[in-house]
Design an enzyme around this catalytic site. Structure first.
Site, PDB file in Angstrom:
ATOM      1  CD  GLU A 293      -3.255  -0.864   1.910  1.00  0.00           C
ATOM      2  OE1 GLU A 293      -3.948   0.159   1.817  1.00  0.00           O
ATOM      3  OE2 GLU A 293      -3.476  -1.782   2.713  1.00  0.00           O
TER       4      GLU A 293
ATOM      5  CD  GLU B 236      -3.673  -1.955   9.486  1.00  0.00           C
ATOM      6  OE1 GLU B 236      -2.816  -2.859   9.364  1.00  0.00           O
ATOM      7  OE2 GLU B 236      -4.417  -1.613   8.551  1.00  0.00           O
TER       8      GLU B 236
HETATM    9  C1  BGC Z   1      -5.279   1.261   5.049  1.00  0.00           C
HETATM   10  C2  BGC Z   1      -5.903   2.194   6.051  1.00  0.00           C
HETATM   11  C3  BGC Z   1      -6.943   2.932   5.282  1.00  0.00           C
HETATM   12  C4  BGC Z   1      -7.978   1.913   4.950  1.00  0.00           C
HETATM   13  C5  BGC Z   1      -9.259   2.402   4.397  1.00  0.00           C
HETATM   14  C6  BGC Z   1      -6.323   0.263   4.703  1.00  0.00           C
HETATM   15  O1  BGC Z   1      -5.883  -0.749   3.910  1.00  0.00           O
HETATM   16  O2  BGC Z   1      -4.103   0.704   5.502  1.00  0.00           O
HETATM   17  O3  BGC Z   1      -5.110   2.803   6.927  1.00  0.00           O
HETATM   18  O4  BGC Z   1      -7.401   4.095   5.846  1.00  0.00           O
HETATM   19  O5  BGC Z   1      -7.463   0.870   4.188  1.00  0.00           O
HETATM   20  O6  BGC Z   1     -10.180   1.991   5.213  1.00  0.00           O
END
Ligand code: BGC
Length: 829
Positions: free
Chosen positions: A436, A704
């Protein structure tokens, strides 16, 4: 710099108290004399002289007067303009004939010049990430240039001073990798999502002592070849074959007849502009702490810190020997190297030795998020001394500090800083390790206030918000989940609201009204987009929302907390509308301000009728619902909502259940409404779920998930478990503003007026924090001494402050250092 109206800001230094500026004078040599301006303003004074010319250095002087009529010395400095308009970039885009299949080409050009030269600058950009060498030396200390933007509408160029690098006979080489622009991007398997060809655009502009100009532009006279980089991808890492590096190509008379001719790339220049934000640099170097042999027999180096950047190493060996490194954030519960949470991101670095003595290497066009490095291959003995961690991020000035009597809290603060470092690599990202590393708008929005106290992020956000507005145009006013937009992501409450919240925070923290003005249309478009969803202008109808993402009250199998989507959406709709109304008023658009204020009232009224009971308490019995109602002022009965929130928390044994949406506001919602002690209880709690749980589990960054690693060592999940996600680190905003009590005034932003309003607690015996504002350094500390509390406060020249004691009495003062003593009696318990 391409800004036609640069702004001047200066700091006043004085050891006296109550220093205020009464007037200033600015002289830009030959261009502008402001005259003596009677004004107390010393930040953001806009240039008002003759039109600035491109490629020009302007020297200027500033002097000021204080309120007693004392005059300062003239202070001298300079600024330099860049191309100013794209037409001045007199060079051609060039590319290779292989297109995007070409891995990492190196472009080359030899040229002569007369010495001495007065000045020489390289202006350069690329589709991909580039690195320049001039006469065998790397140009500049910027990395991953030109950074990450919405490339096809906004492409930044960088400027390098190469005056001292030129000789009579010169060779310039530019190596180009895929980077964010052309490589793999996003977890959905995107490749070259900007649909770009490899391209470089470069202009070396040499100014001779007699004013004559020599240009060395990229054009079809350049040659190109494969470089020693066999592979380089942001997510996957890099492979470098040192045997393929042609050292002689840096010689002026190198025979490049076997190299291919660069070809013209049909790509526009109209969206090219100078870099706004601070470039990515190597910001820290860290030494690894130990070598670990895992139960599986792997050799792993522990850097002691989850960091973002590269492993640099020294190695000796035979030609063709290899160094192969894998990167990971954690070891699993058995102590083995763990990479499942990186998903498809390979994060591998391979170096093939040339065999010529001691070799040194670190990656160039990629970065890794890691604490542990598995040595898959290395010729010879693995010694810690041969490995170093290079930490890279946008070179933002550090502006904050926090320390108190609780070591776990101090560690949490350090973890939050590391989270920002790792996730501010040119754009604000969600995480720096898996597939990501993207500009998730929700994450950026919840963390921005903390970010702006930790570091000066004004330019960082000026640049990112420009892309937000650009991408928004393509979506009819909507703001997607990710900026720069790379893939179709959802338009969600709390994510898209970055469009309103981020410019306002930059305005509050740095008094930057111009950014507010530049983003105003984007702010409005966002609210207009929401309004257009359905027939009722007071309700955000439909759509998919991320909700209270990762809330602990999620139904089984879902990532979404149980607070209703509509509730969250309408709460944010109300909040964003109030921000647009305020921005309009500040910018002098009174009619629009009234319109948005009217809209806001309608939304709030409907909100109250729809979502609150007769006592003004949310029908939704979730912590996040209460926190939002309190923080966004959506109830007439804050006391009842705070009571309901507190009851919910206490009933479950001080167990917070909030996710991305509720967590940043939870402690504020409590401590602003009479539940200071409960806020401290949650904040200082060490059992799961809490901020200090991860600290107790040995975290060196913010996770997270509250339970990324559980007490028994098992993991939250295999697929979505980042150990460097700054969102919950937004609690540092509460630490600075409530524990240490440092607050800006929203009426006199940029800390022109400061409120020092700490919430004292018996759980801490001392606290000290600082925020380096545009005006200078603000310090606030307090210490219990028997029945007394001693406050140590410092505020910078040209500002004023109010200290609010716990009983509501106040102390007003101007700049300087102060010690105040307050008799706490037994109020601290
Ligand atoms: C990310 C988050 C992001 C989210 C959206 C995830 O995969 O890592 O931090 O805000 O997707 O809900």
């Amino acid at each position: 710099m391409d800004e036609l109206f640069p702004r001047f800001s200066w700091r006043i230094e004085s050891s006296l108290q109550n220093v205020k500026q009464s007037a200033y004078e600015i002289n830009v040599d030959g261009m502008w004399q402001s005259g003596i301006v009677k004004s107390g303003e010393n930040i953001h004074i806009q240039y008002g002289g003759k039109p600035l010319l491109p490629f020009t250095r302007y020297d200027y002087s500033i002097r000021i007067w204080d309120c007693d009529g004392n005059e300062s010395e003239w202070s001298r400095a300079f600024f330099e303009t860049g191309i100013q308009v794209p037409e001045n970039f007199s060079a051609d885009w060039i590319t290779t004939s292989e297109g995007n299949t070409q891995v990492c080409p190196v472009f080359r050009k030899s040229f002569k010049c007369e010495l001495p030269v007065k000045s020489a600058r390289i202006y350069a950009t690329a589709l991909g990430v580039y690195e320049i060498e001039l006469n065998g030396k790397r140009v500049g200390d910027y990395w991953l240039t030109p950074g990450f933007t919405s490339y096809n509408e906004n492409l930044q160029y960088q400027t390098y001073d190469v005056t001292d690098m030129l000789r009579r006979e010169n060779t310039i080489e530019v190596t180009l990798a895929k980077g964010w622009c052309r490589g793999r991007l996003g977890w959905r398997g995107g490749v070259n999502v900007f649909d770009a060809l490899p391209g470089i655009l470069l202009m070396l502009r040499i100014e001779m002592p007699d004013g004559k100009i020599q240009l060395v532009p990229s054009d079809t006279s350049w040659k190109y070849n494969e470089s020693a980089f066999l592979k380089s991808e942001i997510y996957d890492g890099e492979t470098y074959d040192a045997r393929k590096k042609i050292e002689e190509s840096m010689n002026f008379d190198f025979d490049d007849s076997t190299w291919q001719n660069a070809i013209l790339l049909d790509y526009p220049k109209k969206h090219i502009n100078s870099q706004i934000n601070e470039p990515v640099k190597i910001m820290h170097e860290i030494k690894p702490v130990s070598i670990v042999k895992t139960p599986k027999g792997e050799t792993v180096i522990d850097f002691g810190q989850n960091m973002v950047g590269w492993v640099a190493f020294k190695v000796c060996g035979k030609p063709g020997d290899r160094v192969c490194l894998s990167h990971a954030e954690i070891l699993d519960k058995d102590g083995n190297f763990y990479t499942d949470n990186l998903r498809t991101a390979e994060n591998k670095v391979e170096y093939i030795l040339s065999g010529k003595g001691e070799e040194f290497y670190h990656p160039h066009f990629t970065f890794q998020g890691f604490r542990y490095v598995r040595i898959d291959e290395y010729p010879g003995e693995i010694k810690l001394d041969n490995f170093f961690g290079k930490v890279i991020y946008s070179s933002l000035k550090s502006t904050g500090s926090f320390e108190c009597s609780n070591d776990d809290v101090n560690k949490l603060y350090q973890n939050i800083l590391w989270g920002q470092r790792g996730n501010y690599v040119d754009i604000p990202t969600d995480c720096p390790q898996r597939d990501e590393r993207l500009g998730w708008t929700g994450d950026a929005q919840v963390f921005i206030k903390t970010a702006a106290m930790n570091m000066n992020v004004a330019l960082f956000f000026t640049k990112w918000l420009k892309d937000l507005a650009i991408d928004q145009k393509k979506l009819g006013g909507a703001v997607a989940g990710i900026v720069p937009g790379i893939t179709k992501t959802r338009i969600s409450a709390g994510w898209g609201d970055a469009a309103t919240i981020c410019p306002f925070e930059i305005y509050h923290a740095y008094a930057d009204k111009r950014l507010l003005a530049r983003q105003y249309d984007s702010m409005k478009q966002w609210v207009e987009y929401i309004k257009a969803q359905g027939d009722n202008p007071y309700h955000w109808e439909g759509g998919y929302h991320y909700g209270d993402w990762l809330g602990l009250d999620s139904p089984p199998g879902s990532n979404k907390g149980s607070t209703d989507d509509n509730y969250i959406a309408d709460a944010y709709y109300a909040h964003s509308t109030s921000l647009v109304s305020r921005a309009a008023a500040l910018l002098g658009h009174q009619r629009e301000s009234a319109e948005y204020s009217h809209l806001n009232k309608g939304i709030v009224n409907r909100f109250k009728k729809t979502y609150l009971d007769k006592d003004g308490v949310p029908n939704q019995k979730t912590q996040t619902a209460c926190a939002l109602a309190l923080f966004f002022n959506l109830t007439d009965n804050k006391k009842a909502v705070a009571d309901a929130l507190a009851e919910m928390i206490i009933k479950t044994g001080n167990h917070l259940t909030t996710g991305f949406i509720g967590t940043p506001y939870l402690l504020h919602a409590l401590s602003d409404n009479g539940y200071e002690e409960l806020a401290y209880t949650l904040f200082l709690r060490t059992e799961y779920p809490s901020w200090l749980f991860s600290v107790k589990q040995g975290a060196t960054t913010i996770w997270e998930h509250w339970d990324g690693i559980r007490s028994d060592g098992t993991l939250w999940s295999e697929t979505m478990n980042s150990f460097n996600h700054y969102a919950y680190g937004a609690v540092a905003d509460w630490m600075y503003t409530k524990i240490a009590g440092i607050n800006y005034s929203t009426d006199e932003p940029g800390y022109k007026k400061i409120f020092i309003k700490p919430i004292l607690t018996k759980h801490l015996s001392y606290v000290f924090a600082s925020v380096d504002s545009m005006y200078g350094r603000i310090e606030s500390g307090w210490k219990s001494e028997g029945d007394s509390v001693v406050f140590n406060v410092m505020i910078p020249p040209n500002t004023s402050a109010t200290l609010v004691y716990p009983d509501g009495t106040i102390e007003e003062f101007g700049s300087g250092k102060y010690i105040f003593t307050w008799n706490a009696g037994n109020t601290l318990g």
